[in-house]
Design a protein around this motif. Structure first.
Motif, PDB file in Angstrom:
ATOM      1  N   VAL A   7      16.679 -23.913  37.404  1.00  0.00           N
ATOM      2  CA  VAL A   7      15.674 -24.868  38.029  1.00  0.00           C
ATOM      3  C   VAL A   7      15.115 -24.135  39.077  1.00  0.00           C
ATOM      4  N   ASN A   8      13.848 -24.567  39.407  1.00  0.00           N
ATOM      5  CA  ASN A   8      13.168 -23.997  40.692  1.00  0.00           C
ATOM      6  C   ASN A   8      13.565 -25.053  41.786  1.00  0.00           C
ATOM      7  N   THR A   9      14.718 -24.501  42.479  1.00  0.00           N
ATOM      8  CA  THR A   9      15.284 -25.483  43.668  1.00  0.00           C
ATOM      9  C   THR A   9      14.461 -25.164  44.980  1.00  0.00           C
ATOM     10  N   SER A  10      13.644 -23.876  45.038  1.00  0.00           N
ATOM     11  CA  SER A  10      13.185 -23.667  46.356  1.00  0.00           C
ATOM     12  C   SER A  10      11.545 -23.922  46.390  1.00  0.00           C
ATOM     13  N   MET A  53      21.017 -23.314  36.081  1.00  0.00           N
ATOM     14  CA  MET A  53      20.965 -21.974  36.905  1.00  0.00           C
ATOM     15  C   MET A  53      19.893 -21.991  37.910  1.00  0.00           C
ATOM     16  N   THR A  54      20.100 -21.430  39.153  1.00  0.00           N
ATOM     17  CA  THR A  54      18.940 -21.543  39.992  1.00  0.00           C
ATOM     18  C   THR A  54      18.951 -20.036  40.653  1.00  0.00           C
ATOM     19  N   ILE A  55      17.906 -19.705  41.507  1.00  0.00           N
ATOM     20  CA  ILE A  55      17.748 -18.742  42.307  1.00  0.00           C
ATOM     21  C   ILE A  55      17.481 -19.243  43.737  1.00  0.00           C
ATOM     22  N   GLY A  56      18.611 -19.199  44.732  1.00  0.00           N
ATOM     23  CA  GLY A  56      18.408 -19.645  46.085  1.00  0.00           C
ATOM     24  C   GLY A  56      17.075 -19.090  46.869  1.00  0.00           C
ATOM     25  N   ILE A  57      16.437 -19.932  47.689  1.00  0.00           N
ATOM     26  CA  ILE A  57      15.287 -19.383  48.449  1.00  0.00           C
ATOM     27  C   ILE A  57      15.984 -18.082  49.261  1.00  0.00           C
ATOM     28  N   MET A 103      27.691 -29.655  31.410  1.00  0.00           N
ATOM     29  CA  MET A 103      27.074 -29.486  32.673  1.00  0.00           C
ATOM     30  C   MET A 103      28.209 -28.688  33.326  1.00  0.00           C
ATOM     31  N   HIS A 104      29.095 -27.921  32.601  1.00  0.00           N
ATOM     32  CA  HIS A 104      30.155 -27.131  33.219  1.00  0.00           C
ATOM     33  C   HIS A 104      29.641 -25.915  34.340  1.00  0.00           C
ATOM     34  N   HIS A 105      28.721 -25.412  33.680  1.00  0.00           N
ATOM     35  CA  HIS A 105      28.282 -24.020  34.797  1.00  0.00           C
ATOM     36  C   HIS A 105      27.134 -24.403  35.725  1.00  0.00           C
ATOM     37  N   LEU A 106      27.391 -23.970  36.855  1.00  0.00           N
ATOM     38  CA  LEU A 106      26.502 -23.751  37.839  1.00  0.00           C
ATOM     39  C   LEU A 106      26.395 -22.151  38.455  1.00  0.00           C
ATOM     40  N   SER A 107      25.134 -21.782  37.775  1.00  0.00           N
ATOM     41  CA  SER A 107      24.989 -20.262  38.006  1.00  0.00           C
ATOM     42  C   SER A 107      24.029 -20.049  39.254  1.00  0.00           C
ATOM     43  N   MET A 108      24.715 -19.760  40.299  1.00  0.00           N
ATOM     44  CA  MET A 108      23.898 -19.505  41.631  1.00  0.00           C
ATOM     45  C   MET A 108      24.784 -18.870  42.346  1.00  0.00           C
ATOM     46  N   GLY A 109      24.150 -17.889  43.381  1.00  0.00           N
ATOM     47  CA  GLY A 109      24.592 -17.302  44.241  1.00  0.00           C
ATOM     48  C   GLY A 109      24.467 -15.563  43.855  1.00  0.00           C
TER      49      GLY A 109
END
Ligand SMILES: *Cc1c(COP(=O)(O)O)cnc(C)c1O
Length: 232
Positions: free
Chosen positions: A126-129, A161-165, A197-203
């Motif tokens: 997901v593009n969260t930024s 999954m996301t890449i933070g700003i 929806m177990h995983h949140l790949s972020m950080g």
């Protein structure tokens, strides 16, 4: 600092971050992101107890993975997936592909899996930024993408999954991770039953503690383990 000490330090910081927000350490897995670093360095990390490794370029992974002498548990593909590269990626046996962001790529991946009698775990990126990151589905389009991908019999959605700003502004970074988590919470209510929806790949190196506070289950850390990258 030796790689072993760096890994020790990262593990300590992960443990502290988890503890401070009341999460159990085994809810958070460390993926060592090995891009641009040679096989010998990856072997050193594996010898120190790293179990999961991540690469974002298929060609690079193709060259390096066969050179490793130490065993690893899982290879994670974290980079953008072009559909014409699927046939090169899949022989590398990715345990998890973090970066599905279009239905057409998902369809092609499913077709490969169908032909090879394979089932593949994936995350939706997901593009969260908004403007900062090129890749990833827009948050508003995520429920539809999730519903579409869930119809593909050989792909198994395991989370987001996301890449933070990329910013020094901690609030801005945290906003990205909060958004991913709230999208996950929404999808958990509405997604088809075969979707996990177990995983949140972020950080990543600069923001993994914030990500853990916001619910990360997979942190992807490169430079803090292997040092800075030179792209020459
Ligand atoms: C390179 C990369 C990382 C690791 O970045 P660091 O800042 O070196 O920790 C994590 N995720 C993705 C998708 C990457 O491409």
């Amino acid at each position: 600092m030796h790689i072993e000490d760096r890994i020790q330090q990262i593990r300590q910081r992960i443990a502290t971050a988890a503890e401070q927000c009341g999460r159990s350490l085994d809810e958070v897995s460390l993926i060592a992101v090995t891009k641009t670093h040679p096989a010998e360095m990856i072997d050193q990390a594996l010898a120190t107890g790293i179990r999961l490794i991540g690469e974002n370029k298929i060609q690079e992974a193709e060259q390096k993975l066969p050179l490793l002498t130490q065993p690893y548990d899982e290879f994670h593909f974290i980079g953008h997936l072009q559909s014409n590269k699927i046939k090169k990626l899949m022989p590398l046996k990715p345990a998890l592909i973090h970066s599905i962001d279009s239905f057409s790529t998902a369809q092609k991946l499913d077709a490969w899996c169908s032909e090879h009698n394979h089932h593949q775990d994936i995350l939706l990126q997901v593009n969260t930024s908004a403007e900062e990151s090129k890749w990833g589905v827009e948050p508003a389009a995520l429920p539809e993408l999730c519903a579409q991908v869930a119809t593909l019999p050989h792909l198994h959605i395991q989370g987001l999954m996301t890449i933070g700003i990329f910013s020094d502004d901690e609030t801005a970074v945290r906003t990205c991770f909060k958004l991913l988590r709230s999208l996950r919470d929404e999808l958990q209510k509405t997604a088809p039953a075969n979707v996990s929806m177990h995983h949140l790949s972020m950080g990543m190196t600069n923001d993994f503690e914030i990500a853990i506070q916001e619910g990360a289950t997979l942190v992807r850390i490169g430079s803090a383990i292997f040092g800075s990258r030179s792209y020459t």
